[in-house]
Motif scaffolding. Sequence first.
Motif, PDB file in Angstrom:
ATOM      1  N   ILE A 233       0.868  -1.174   0.000  1.00  0.00           N
ATOM      2  CA  ILE A 233       0.000   0.000   0.000  1.00  0.00           C
ATOM      3  C   ILE A 233       0.905   1.224   0.000  1.00  0.00           C
ATOM      4  CG2 ILE A 233      -1.688   1.361   1.282  1.00  0.00           C
ATOM      5  CD1 ILE A 233      -2.838  -1.249   2.364  1.00  0.00           C
ATOM      6  N   VAL A 234       0.731   2.061  -1.016  1.00  0.00           N
ATOM      7  CA  VAL A 234       1.524   3.282  -1.150  1.00  0.00           C
ATOM      8  C   VAL A 234       0.613   4.461  -0.840  1.00  0.00           C
ATOM      9  CG1 VAL A 234       2.877   4.731  -2.701  1.00  0.00           C
ATOM     10  CG2 VAL A 234       3.004   2.234  -2.892  1.00  0.00           C
ATOM     11  N   ALA A 235       1.075   5.368   0.006  1.00  0.00           N
ATOM     12  CA  ALA A 235       0.258   6.511   0.398  1.00  0.00           C
ATOM     13  C   ALA A 235       1.071   7.793   0.360  1.00  0.00           C
ATOM     14  CB  ALA A 235      -0.315   6.297   1.804  1.00  0.00           C
ATOM     15  N   MET A 236       0.390   8.885   0.085  1.00  0.00           N
ATOM     16  CA  MET A 236       1.032  10.190   0.015  1.00  0.00           C
ATOM     17  C   MET A 236       1.178  10.797   1.398  1.00  0.00           C
ATOM     18  SD  MET A 236      -0.911  11.877  -3.282  1.00  0.00           S
ATOM     19  CE  MET A 236      -0.479  13.516  -2.708  1.00  0.00           C
ATOM     20  N   THR A 237       2.338  11.383   1.634  1.00  0.00           N
ATOM     21  CA  THR A 237       2.521  12.171   2.850  1.00  0.00           C
ATOM     22  C   THR A 237       2.157  13.620   2.547  1.00  0.00           C
ATOM     23  OG1 THR A 237       4.837  12.612   2.296  1.00  0.00           O
ATOM     24  CG2 THR A 237       4.389  10.705   3.702  1.00  0.00           C
ATOM     25  N   ARG A 238       1.826  14.341   3.584  1.00  0.00           N
ATOM     26  CA  ARG A 238       1.587  15.771   3.486  1.00  0.00           C
ATOM     27  C   ARG A 238       2.460  16.454   4.523  1.00  0.00           C
ATOM     28  NH1 ARG A 238      -2.461  15.973  -0.008  1.00  0.00           N
ATOM     29  NH2 ARG A 238      -3.951  14.260  -0.092  1.00  0.00           N
ATOM     30  N   PRO A 239       2.732  17.750   4.362  1.00  0.00           N
ATOM     31  CA  PRO A 239       3.607  18.423   5.320  1.00  0.00           C
ATOM     32  C   PRO A 239       3.208  18.159   6.770  1.00  0.00           C
ATOM     33  CG  PRO A 239       3.130  19.874   3.484  1.00  0.00           C
ATOM     34  CD  PRO A 239       2.273  18.657   3.298  1.00  0.00           C
ATOM     35  N   GLY A 240       4.084  17.491   7.501  1.00  0.00           N
ATOM     36  CA  GLY A 240       3.834  17.214   8.909  1.00  0.00           C
ATOM     37  C   GLY A 240       2.885  16.065   9.173  1.00  0.00           C
ATOM     38  N   VAL A 241       2.450  15.365   8.119  1.00  0.00           N
ATOM     39  CA  VAL A 241       1.469  14.285   8.302  1.00  0.00           C
ATOM     40  C   VAL A 241       1.964  13.003   7.645  1.00  0.00           C
ATOM     41  CG1 VAL A 241      -0.894  13.511   7.861  1.00  0.00           C
ATOM     42  CG2 VAL A 241      -0.437  15.928   8.339  1.00  0.00           C
ATOM     43  N   ASP A 242       2.101  11.941   8.472  1.00  0.00           N
ATOM     44  CA  ASP A 242       2.449  10.614   7.971  1.00  0.00           C
ATOM     45  C   ASP A 242       1.227   9.718   8.174  1.00  0.00           C
ATOM     46  OD1 ASP A 242       3.311   7.950   7.661  1.00  0.00           O
ATOM     47  OD2 ASP A 242       5.350   8.461   8.253  1.00  0.00           O
TER      48      ASP A 242
END
Length: 295
Positions: A233-242
Motif C-alpha cells: 500500500i503506497v500513500a502520500m505524505t503531506r507536510p507534517g502528516v504521515d
Amino acid sequence: MIASRLRRPSRGAVLAVLTLVGLSPTSFAADTSAAAGAPSRIVSIGGSVTEIVYALGQQKRLVAVDTTSIHPREASELPNVGYMRQLAAEGVLALDPDLILAIEGSGPPPAVQVLKASAVPFTEVPESHSAEGVLEKITVVGKALGVPARADALKAEVSADFEATAKAVAKAKTKPGVLFLLSVGSGRMLAAGSHSAADAVIDLAGGHNVLASFDGYKPVNAEALVAASPDYIVAMTRPGVDPSDDIRALPGIELTPAGKNDRIVTVDGQTLLGFGPHTAAAIRELARRIGTLTE
C-alpha cells in the motif's frame, strides 16, 4: 531504448549528448541567462512547471507560484496565487506578469479564459503521465523562457534518468500488486484507479495497480481493500502528516498481504505524481521500496 547507467549522468556526459544533437558546450554556457527582451515577471502555475523553471536556472524571473509549487522549498516563499484549479484571474493579473506559465488542467475555465484573453502572454504546458510527457513539458517551458539550449541539456539528463530506471526495473522477477491511496481519513480511503498519475507511476516502478478496474480516483471501502489484496500500500505524505498509522488502523487491513507484512510505503506525492524533472528519481525509489529494483 538507449542503454544508460543507473547513476544520474555527469555534466560531461550531458555535454557529450548536446554535441551529438548539434549543440556545443559553448552554446550551453552562453544560455545561462535569457535572451534580451525575454519575460522577466513570470507567474508559474503547476508544481512540475515551477520545478522545471528552477531546473533551468530561471527562478529569479518568477514573481509568483501556485500552492502545488512546493519544490524546491524556496518556491513556497514566493507570492502565491492559490490552488491551480481555483485561480482568480484578477489576482494573477494584479502581479503585473509578462508571462503566465500554466499546467494543462488549470482552472476554473472562466478564470483561464480571462487570462488567455488578457494582454499577458499565456503558455499552457501539456500534462502527460509519461517520460515523454516530462520531456515535452521541458521543451515548452524552455521555449517560453527563451532558454532552449538549457532545456535540451535538462531533457538529456531527465531522459537518461527515466531510461536507467526502466532498464533496472525490467530486470525484476516479480510484479507486485500495489494499491495507491491519495488520502486516508476517518476510515475513508481515496484510491487511484487506471488512467491516473498514480497508475502510471505504479507501472513505471514495475508494479501493477490492483484497482485498475475503475478510472481516476474514487473512494473505496474496507471490503474493496480486502478484495484487492495488495502486496503493498503506497500513500502520500503531506507536510507534517504521515498516514502510516491511519492505514494500519483501517478495517480489514490485517487481511491483506500488505497489512500482514506491514508493507506500507509513504511517498512525497508532488514529486512522484507531478511528472517533473525529479519524478524519475522518485519512481526509482518507489521501485526499490516495492522490491522491483535491487541494484
